[in-house]
Design a protein around this motif. Structure first.
Motif, mmCIF file in Angstrom:
data_model
loop_
_atom_site.group_PDB
_atom_site.id
_atom_site.type_symbol
_atom_site.label_atom_id
_atom_site.label_comp_id
_atom_site.label_asym_id
_atom_site.label_seq_id
_atom_site.Cartn_x
_atom_site.Cartn_y
_atom_site.Cartn_z
ATOM 1 N N GLY A 1 18.752 -24.566 13.795
ATOM 2 C CA GLY A 1 19.732 -24.616 14.817
ATOM 3 C C GLY A 1 19.440 -25.897 15.577
ATOM 4 N N ASN A 2 20.050 -25.580 16.951
ATOM 5 C CA ASN A 2 19.703 -26.680 18.013
ATOM 6 C C ASN A 2 18.487 -26.162 18.862
ATOM 7 O OD1 ASN A 2 21.990 -28.844 17.544
ATOM 8 N ND2 ASN A 2 23.132 -27.042 18.033
ATOM 9 N N GLY A 3 17.609 -26.741 19.062
ATOM 10 C CA GLY A 3 16.334 -26.544 19.872
ATOM 11 C C GLY A 3 16.179 -27.654 20.919
ATOM 12 N N ILE A 4 14.991 -27.562 21.743
ATOM 13 C CA ILE A 4 14.402 -28.281 22.687
ATOM 14 C C ILE A 4 12.678 -28.551 22.472
ATOM 15 C CG2 ILE A 4 14.004 -28.611 25.189
ATOM 16 C CD1 ILE A 4 16.648 -27.230 25.543
ATOM 17 N N LEU A 5 12.522 -29.648 22.658
ATOM 18 C CA LEU A 5 11.098 -30.227 22.408
ATOM 19 C C LEU A 5 10.855 -30.900 24.033
ATOM 20 C CD1 LEU A 5 11.677 -30.823 18.897
ATOM 21 C CD2 LEU A 5 9.703 -29.499 19.542
ATOM 22 N N SER A 6 9.920 -30.266 24.434
ATOM 23 C CA SER A 6 9.674 -30.995 25.843
ATOM 24 C C SER A 6 8.387 -31.599 25.670
ATOM 25 C CB SER A 6 9.795 -30.128 27.091
ATOM 26 O OG SER A 6 10.986 -29.283 26.875
ATOM 27 N N ALA B 1 20.682 -22.308 27.481
ATOM 28 C CA ALA B 1 20.233 -20.866 27.424
ATOM 29 C C ALA B 1 19.560 -20.208 26.461
ATOM 30 C CB ALA B 1 21.178 -20.051 28.128
ATOM 31 N N ASN B 2 19.827 -20.436 25.132
ATOM 32 C CA ASN B 2 19.314 -19.850 24.057
ATOM 33 C C ASN B 2 19.247 -20.769 22.999
ATOM 34 O OD1 ASN B 2 19.452 -17.015 24.808
ATOM 35 N ND2 ASN B 2 21.607 -17.165 24.764
ATOM 36 N N PRO B 3 18.158 -21.744 23.255
ATOM 37 C CA PRO B 3 17.908 -22.766 22.044
ATOM 38 C C PRO B 3 17.340 -22.122 20.930
ATOM 39 C CG PRO B 3 16.478 -22.777 23.897
ATOM 40 C CD PRO B 3 17.417 -21.881 24.164
ATOM 41 N N ALA B 4 17.785 -22.446 19.692
ATOM 42 C CA ALA B 4 17.115 -21.976 18.540
ATOM 43 C C ALA B 4 15.704 -22.131 18.557
ATOM 44 C CB ALA B 4 17.880 -22.598 17.365
ATOM 45 N N PHE B 5 15.029 -23.040 19.015
ATOM 46 C CA PHE B 5 13.438 -23.343 18.995
ATOM 47 C C PHE B 5 13.367 -24.048 20.097
ATOM 48 C CE2 PHE B 5 15.658 -26.552 16.381
ATOM 49 C CZ PHE B 5 14.874 -27.589 16.867
ATOM 50 N N MET C 1 22.370 -40.632 18.543
ATOM 51 C CA MET C 1 21.611 -39.973 19.728
ATOM 52 C C MET C 1 22.476 -40.234 21.065
ATOM 53 S SD MET C 1 17.709 -39.997 19.152
ATOM 54 C CE MET C 1 17.592 -38.680 20.503
ATOM 55 N N SER C 2 22.509 -39.231 21.747
ATOM 56 C CA SER C 2 23.108 -39.327 23.198
ATOM 57 C C SER C 2 22.335 -38.973 24.194
ATOM 58 C CB SER C 2 24.349 -38.561 23.252
ATOM 59 O OG SER C 2 24.296 -37.101 23.101
ATOM 60 N N ALA C 3 22.684 -39.354 25.453
ATOM 61 C CA ALA C 3 21.856 -38.830 26.509
ATOM 62 C C ALA C 3 22.201 -37.498 27.165
ATOM 63 C CB ALA C 3 22.154 -39.906 27.853
ATOM 64 N N GLY C 4 21.109 -36.586 27.330
ATOM 65 C CA GLY C 4 21.661 -35.328 27.751
ATOM 66 C C GLY C 4 20.754 -34.902 29.096
ATOM 67 N N LYS C 5 21.427 -34.188 29.865
ATOM 68 C CA LYS C 5 20.726 -33.605 31.249
ATOM 69 C C LYS C 5 20.204 -32.388 30.810
ATOM 70 C CE LYS C 5 21.828 -36.529 34.606
ATOM 71 N NZ LYS C 5 23.062 -37.313 34.675
ATOM 72 N N ASN C 6 19.094 -31.743 31.517
ATOM 73 C CA ASN C 6 18.729 -30.654 31.357
ATOM 74 C C ASN C 6 19.762 -29.415 31.915
ATOM 75 O OD1 ASN C 6 16.840 -29.156 29.907
ATOM 76 N ND2 ASN C 6 15.397 -29.741 30.981
ATOM 77 N N ASN C 7 20.827 -29.320 31.155
ATOM 78 C CA ASN C 7 21.648 -28.279 31.603
ATOM 79 C C ASN C 7 21.245 -26.896 31.239
ATOM 80 O OD1 ASN C 7 24.053 -26.572 31.517
ATOM 81 N ND2 ASN C 7 25.371 -28.333 31.190
ATOM 82 N N ARG C 8 21.139 -25.992 32.178
ATOM 83 C CA ARG C 8 20.399 -24.679 31.945
ATOM 84 C C ARG C 8 21.379 -23.860 31.177
ATOM 85 N NH1 ARG C 8 15.734 -24.871 34.108
ATOM 86 N NH2 ARG C 8 15.492 -26.166 35.843
ATOM 87 N N THR C 9 22.718 -23.854 31.324
ATOM 88 C CA THR C 9 23.677 -22.877 30.846
ATOM 89 C C THR C 9 23.888 -23.070 29.298
ATOM 90 O OG1 THR C 9 25.105 -23.153 32.702
ATOM 91 C CG2 THR C 9 26.298 -22.047 31.027
#
Ligand SMILES: Cc1cc2nc3c(=O)[nH]c(=O)nc-3n(C[C@H](O)[C@H](O)[C@H](O)COP(=O)(O)OP(=O)(O)OC[C@H]3O[C@@H](n4cnc5c(N)ncnc54)[C@H](O)[C@@H]3O)c2cc1C
Length: 418
Positions: free
Chosen positions: A168-173, A12-16, A1-9
């Motif tokens: 695919g790649n998604g985001i869980l907040s 833009a189209n997360p799979a979920f 795992m790595s650190a990520g910032k909430n990069n909007r670009t």
């Protein structure tokens, strides 16, 4: 795992996408305890698990001994979700609460010591089914086959994770994350300080044999039908075994190699056991572990550490020592909180416990379930109190809720912390 910032670009189209109150990463006993605790308190909880079975090492790792909930002197130390999981693990069989565990036993014989603790063997498959029912009944939103790949951090506060699954790649907040990955992967990816451990390889697997079947039939004991074979290191020894090489479970290639070595050792058992001309029936392996069987891989450097300090003001639970009778450890709330990061707790075998006997105690199944429950209570209290700085939660409030067998169903308040 790595650190990520909430990069909007990039996002833009997360799979979920899913936004929850509390996100638990890792569906071992610790993660399930945390998720269930929060869901029962009325929070919207998502649980991410990279495999497709609940229970982690206790099911996929074929660990089949629920270590003691008692101190070995006839006193029960752990209750709550740890006890609920114990009952669930043995409910459909095999396994029982030993009827005489309350008897104080001064005898030194090994057999007597074995029967005198509130511990039991269980079937990992039974336990997985039971954990699934518990998750269903609590209303946890479970995402299997989904791996957290990055931790999203803003202003020194976790905001969620990026994750990958079949879509695919998604985001869980979520407002609060509980890292129950066993190796503190989420906290590490967020840059938290870590302490590395190492483990001696212990291949545990299930074997079928005619001897076991005969014994099971003659004793009318179906639990003897399959035999759990334990090779390699015996962790109940209080001395390290230097003849067995230690493995560090935090390097991807080493984890892969340890899994291959596990299977080589198991294979060797069968290659060694028979002469080519031998036609008698062979024992054969029935089930192999599907998680790396490494015990102490990595833990957080917490705000506090379970290190044997007595009468702690920050204590939230007692943890039994499964190797030695009459010894209990005091778990501070800060052992679940990484330094310098808000919005996150860890639970399970990666909490901050001093290397050696303390970490050994903290990593047992009942202790992992207990720190999961602590994390769930602390996360709920944080949200109720409108804070993401978990370190500000008074440990006494957490301990009080740990002692109360009744979990308030409607203790959620409509506050949104930022
Ligand atoms: C060989 C061996 C023998 C043992 N014997 C005993 C025993 O006899 N009795 C006992 O009580 N304890 C025993 N233990 C210890 C005990 O089984 C574990 O320490 C305990 O089950 C840990 O629970 P956990 O929930 O903290 O972590 P784990 O069980 O490791 O669960 C972590 C979960 O997180 C998931 N995960 C990890 N990373 C991600 C990610 N990025 N995204 C999504 N999911 C992720 C994993 O798939 C896993 O399901 C043994 C351990 C080993 C290795």
């Amino acid at each position: 795992m790595s650190a990520g910032k909430n990069n909007r670009t990039e996002n833009a189209n997360p799979a979920f996408e899913r936004v929850a109150d509390i996100l638990v990463v890792g569906g071992g006993v610790a993660g399930i305890a945390a998720a269930v605790q929060c869901a029962r308190s009325g929070w919207d909880v998502v649980l991410l698990e990279k495999t497709i079975l609940p229970g982690g090492l206790a099911t996929l790792g074929l660990v089949n001994v629920f270590l003691p909930l008692c101190d070995g002197e006839g006193n029960q130390v752990l209750g709550g979700i740890a006890e609920e999981f114990f009952n669930a693990a043995v409910n459909l069989g095999p396994g029982v609460i030993p009827p005489n565990w309350r008897k104080k036993n001064k005898e030194n014989s090994k057999a007597k010591r074995k029967i005198c603790r509130f511990a039991s063997e269980f079937s990992p498959a039974t336990f997985a089914l039971a954990l699934e029912s518990i998750l269903d009944q609590a209303g946890v939103d479970v995402w299997y086959d989904t791996v957290a790949t990055e931790t999203i951090v803003e202003n020194n506060t976790t905001r969620g994770v990026k994750a990958f699954n079949k879509s695919g790649n998604g985001i869980l907040s979520a407002k609060i994350i509980v890292d129950a990955t066993g190796d503190a992967d989420v906290a590490r990816a967020a840059g938290c300080a870590m302490v590395d451990g190492q483990s001696e390889l212990s291949p545990w697997f299930l074997e079928a044999s005619l001897d076991s079947a005969r014994k099971a039939a003659s004793l009318n004991a179906p639990e003897l039908l399959a035999k759990m074979v334990r090779l390699g290191a015996d962790s109940s020894s209080t001395e390290p075994n230097f003849s067995i090489p230690a493995w560090r479970g935090i390097d991807g290639k080493i984890v892969s190699e340890s899994a291959r070595e596990t299977r080589r050792l198991i294979m060797q058992r069968y290659l060694n056991s028979k002469q080519p001309q031998d036609t008698s029936p062979r024992n054969f392996p029935l089930a192999l572990p599907t998680l790396p069987q490494l015990r102490t891989t990595r833990r957080i450097k917490g705000l506090a550490t379970m290190d044997g300090t007595k009468n702690r003001q920050d204590r939230v639970a007692f943890i039994p020592d499964w190797k030695r009778r009459g010894i209990v450890w005091e778990m501070p709330l800060g052992a679940l909180i990484p330094e310098r990061l808000d919005g996150i707790l860890v639970a399970g075998r990666c909490v901050s416990a001093k290397n050696g006997d303390a970490w050994e105690a903290a990593r047992s199944i009942p202790a992992a379930a207990t720190t999961g429950q602590i994390a769930g209570i602390a996360a709920s209290l944080a949200l109720q109190n409108n804070t993401l700085s978990i370190g500000k939660i008074p440990p006494q409030s957490v301990e009080k809720l740990m002692r109360s067998p009744q979990i308030a169903k409607n203790d959620k308040k409509n506050k949104t912390p930022h």
